[in-house]
Design an enzyme around this catalytic site. Structure first.
Site, PDB file in Angstrom:
ATOM      1  N   ASP A   1       0.806  -1.317  -0.121  1.00 17.31           N
ATOM      2  CA  ASP A   1       0.027  -0.136   0.119  1.00 17.31           C
ATOM      3  C   ASP A   1       1.055   1.287   0.134  1.00 17.31           C
ATOM      4  O   ASP A   1       0.476   2.334   0.471  1.00 17.31           O
ATOM      5  CB  ASP A   1      -0.915   0.110   1.153  1.00 17.31           C
TER       6      ASP A   1
ATOM      7  N   CYS B   1     -12.924   0.851  17.567  1.00 16.48           N
ATOM      8  CA  CYS B   1     -12.075  -0.038  16.905  1.00 16.48           C
ATOM      9  C   CYS B   1     -11.592  -1.054  17.967  1.00 16.48           C
ATOM     10  O   CYS B   1     -11.873  -0.648  19.151  1.00 16.48           O
ATOM     11  CB  CYS B   1     -10.886   1.067  16.415  1.00 16.48           C
ATOM     12  N   HIS B   2     -10.638  -2.017  17.438  1.00 16.46           N
ATOM     13  CA  HIS B   2     -10.103  -2.875  18.452  1.00 16.46           C
ATOM     14  C   HIS B   2      -8.804  -2.761  18.982  1.00 16.46           C
ATOM     15  O   HIS B   2      -7.999  -3.185  19.811  1.00 16.46           O
ATOM     16  CB  HIS B   2     -10.202  -4.370  17.967  1.00 16.46           C
TER      17      HIS B   2
ATOM     18  N   ASP C   1      -3.012  -0.783  16.248  1.00 13.56           N
ATOM     19  CA  ASP C   1      -2.378  -0.515  14.797  1.00 13.56           C
ATOM     20  C   ASP C   1      -1.442   0.714  14.599  1.00 13.56           C
ATOM     21  O   ASP C   1      -1.135   0.845  13.603  1.00 13.56           O
ATOM     22  CB  ASP C   1      -3.819  -0.132  13.807  1.00 13.56           C
TER      23      ASP C   1
ATOM     24  N   ASN D   1     -13.613   1.566   8.787  1.00 17.45           N
ATOM     25  CA  ASN D   1     -12.505   2.699   8.422  1.00 17.45           C
ATOM     26  C   ASN D   1     -12.721   3.438   7.167  1.00 17.45           C
ATOM     27  O   ASN D   1     -13.493   3.347   6.425  1.00 17.45           O
ATOM     28  CB  ASN D   1     -11.157   1.989   8.249  1.00 17.45           C
TER      29      ASN D   1
ATOM     30  N   HIS E   1      -5.781   4.608  15.311  1.00 19.63           N
ATOM     31  CA  HIS E   1      -4.676   3.941  14.786  1.00 19.63           C
ATOM     32  C   HIS E   1      -3.272   4.638  15.074  1.00 19.63           C
ATOM     33  O   HIS E   1      -2.213   4.624  14.458  1.00 19.63           O
ATOM     34  CB  HIS E   1      -4.641   3.646  12.995  1.00 19.63           C
TER      35      HIS E   1
END
Lengths: 470, 470
Positions: free
Chosen positions: A115, A170-171, A260, A149, A199
């Protein structure tokens, strides 16, 4: 005791997500219906009728086995799902995982690893905004739980553009548990805080038995980390909370990154967080990724890691489908009767039934973290009750974390929202130029144009126009 | 009519600079002394006694030829220079141009093209802060005119750390004259504004005969630019205000960049502005530089351009020395009797004698540009009079200029000030990693360490330490 509520799930075809939610509702008395009171209504909405059908069947059977008095509906019509909703959960991925591979192939042909170049999040932002606009018309008082997201960008956009109450979830923050476990602490007996942006959260407080546990991290790094990095066999691609990458960030910025944060790359070229350039040096190629994030996958953001992830996803869907098609299957055995680690249902329970608790949420800053504008959505601890979602004041973050991690990410977010709102194609080009993998202006221009011209990107390609003075 | 003032020049060995200043004073009645009133006193301070001697001789003879009643002193003692000063001008370059080449050679061996990696501005910041601290003790009411780079970082540092009034000055804004001339307008008959940060200013207003002159720029780009780029022969290395690079920035950001804005690289690895990563793609190698900034030098920031610049500098010093050593030379012929384009003396005249005028200055923002913190120094138009230096309210800048040009530069500045203040070596490493020419973590680490270990960097090397958790 409470009035039954309606929860609408957008993108409900994600069986794992929807089943977890139903399970958590069944395990929450005030929402499940009991003692003659009706339970909640759950509306599943998805564009994929087969997946929708499967989820609907599974949910109904699961609730039945649990003896919960829930009502379910399924629809491919978003407005029907939102009608009378008290909570709307957006977990939808507009373009889907398969589409990411098409984009990655294009980027790879232009010389980008994985990415390494992205196009912003047009379709995810559009979808989130469309949902919130529909909610303004149909259920203006409902909460929107943004689980899809990019949480940071979507929640900030909706905060500014709509009147809907938004909470992003979020986790990632559960990474504190892996930190604790790895260094030999009981995760249930540590206290912690990790504020920041989604994140991009940083362990400002980590306390075990009333004492700062950071020296325990330092000791682990000094005496055990090398051995761990040599021998640790990850259970899944995201199992890298204690990788070299995380420790490297801790050294660079002075606080341990959680979840993240040390990946800082999103779920793919059109969705997720735009690659944040902060730690480009961890993401240059597969060998580098393996070194920093561990064997065999080099973390979740490699071709190899993502293939494993996709295979596991397909396997799960197959299992779900099988269970759905087998009327003999006891779903409570298949899916268990323990609460999931999702915060959604406990938060709903707090808001509706005043069952107060502390959660990690993404809400407008409004002074919670100093030096961040009020209308930017931050990820912070908050008290949730009938009174609402009340962030706990964080105050100032360390200057290095601000200047090297949070504020550059803030600017990335602002540029992406500006691109989305203005439709200015040159901002997408700027994003590509900003990628550390870009070697020339021409390369950035070519990859941006080809990514925009992919099949399925017609609306986005049309939306983004070069400025008049180009 | 006025009281004679004392002006101290730190780094006065720059003959061109000092002579221009003396010339401008001679041409300003209220400062030159006339009608029986004593003129100003100028104190030259430099660490190089030969250069100091030459400048002193030239200045005294020039003033004498002009019939100005100025008093001069020369000293290698900074405090003596500051004693009783009303204005202190810092034009000193702590490490000097020759030292840059040593650093560039090291950087080149690590794979960096020209100023592709930098080390911050330790010595320039240290010097500026030391001068201001001395001023607090010796001449606390004097103005400090900061002419040495990095103007943005130095002025912001002094604003925050000292009680001294600071005004930064630069020549970049005169680029508006080249824009006007090139597109066929009389530069004396246009009005303009170009606010921002030093070396990062944007033509928000450009008006000729009461009308917006931007369409004239657009027309020139559409019909004449290509021919100009093919045929224009630059007079000097900085003659690139209408280069492809500038037009490219205009297309990217929507406003025309003025002066050093489209170079956005500083005077060298230890000084000047840290390379701002915004337009790295214009600065990757000599061929790219020539394409964007024009033949034969590719602008001032190439080995070839800088050699030409250094040669010209040496030639000028030789000419100055010759003139100083030739008692027959008429200095008014050699140096002329026209005012220079320096703003310093007119600003001093405004502050001391209320001779009001409008200038382009670098002063604390305090609300002048929206969205920039109050204690950050901005480059803006200001009214200068006995009342002081009063910036003209700018308001908001276009969001693209904010998000792609000004705010990232703001963060760069903040990181460099944080590095300077904290002595945190890892921020220098972060800077190297942030360079778009860096290909790996190891490369950034190696070049940072080797640049820090160069002879003459002992103090800086000692100042910067790795954080305790490294």
């Amino acid at each position: 005791m409470s009035t039954p509520i309606k929860i609408g799930i957008i993108g409900a075809g994600s069986a794992q997500f929807s089943l977890n939610l139903v399970k958590d509702i069944c395990l929450t008395d005030a929402l499940a219906g009991s003692q003659g009171l009706a339970g909640s209504q759950v509306s599943f909405m998805d564009l994929n009728p087969e997946r929708l059908d499967m989820v609907h069947k599974l949910a109904a059977r699961y609730a039945d086995e649990m003896g919960a008095d829930l009502r379910f509906e399924r629809t491919t019509d978003r407005r029907a799902c939102l009608q009378d909703a008290d909570f709307v959960i957006n977990t939808a991925y507009a373009k889907g995982h398969e589409h990411e591979w098409v984009m990655r192939d294009v980027a790879a042909r232009h010389g980008y690893y994985y990415d390494g170049v992205q196009l912003g999040e047009y379709y995810q932002l559009r979808l989130a905004l469309d949902i919130a606009r529909d909610m303004e018309a149909v259920c203006p008082d409902a909460w929107l739980i943004q689980s899809a997201n990019p949480v940071f960008n979507c929640c900030t956009l909706l905060t500014r553009e709509t009147s809907i109450k938004v909470c992003g979830l979020c986790h990632g923050h559960y990474g504190y548990r892996e930190i604790a476990e790895t260094i030999g602490l009981d995760p249930d007996r540590v206290t912690w805080q990790a504020p920041g942006f989604n994140h991009n959260i940083w362990l400002t407080h980590f306390i075990a038995e009333g004492r700062d546990a950071y020296p325990r991290i330092d000791e682990w790094i000094a005496t055990q980390a090398e051995e761990y990095w040599k021998t640790h066999v990850p259970e899944h691609t995201h199992d890298c909370q204690m990788s070299r990458a995380a420790v490297h960030q801790y050294r660079m910025y002075g606080l341990f990154p959680v979840g993240d944060t040390f990946r800082r790359v999103g779920a793919g070229p059109t969705v997720g967080c735009t690659v944040y350039r902060g730690e480009w040096w961890l993401h240059t190629d597969f060998e580098t990724k393996k070194r920093w994030f561990g064997e065999p996958w080099g973390g979740p953001d490699t071709v190899e890691g993502r293939r494993w992830f996709d295979r596991r996803l397909r396997k799960r869907i197959a299992e779900m489908t099988e269970a759905a098609n087998d009327p003999q299957a006891r779903l409570t055995e298949t899916f268990g009767i323990q609460r999931s680690d999702e915060q959604i249902v406990p938060i709903i329970d707090g808001l509706v039934n005043d069952n107060e608790g502390q959660y990690q949420v993404n809400v407008p800053n409004r002074g919670t973290i100093e030096g961040i504008p009020d209308d930017v959505v931050v990820e912070v601890p908050a008290i949730v009750s009938k009174r609402g979602i009340q962030p706990i004041h964080v105050g100032s973050m360390p200057p290095k974390v601000m200047l090297e991690c949070l504020l550059p990410h803030w600017l990335d977010m602002e540029r992406n929202l500006l691109a989305f709102k203005s439709g200015d194609r040159s901002i997408l080009l700027w994003n590509a130029l900003d990628s550390h993998q870009t070697r020339s202006y021409e390369q950035a221009l070519a990859v941006t144009e080809e990514l925009l011209s992919i099949e399925g990107h017609e609306e986005m390609n049309d939306h983004f126009k070069l400025p008049p003075n180009w």
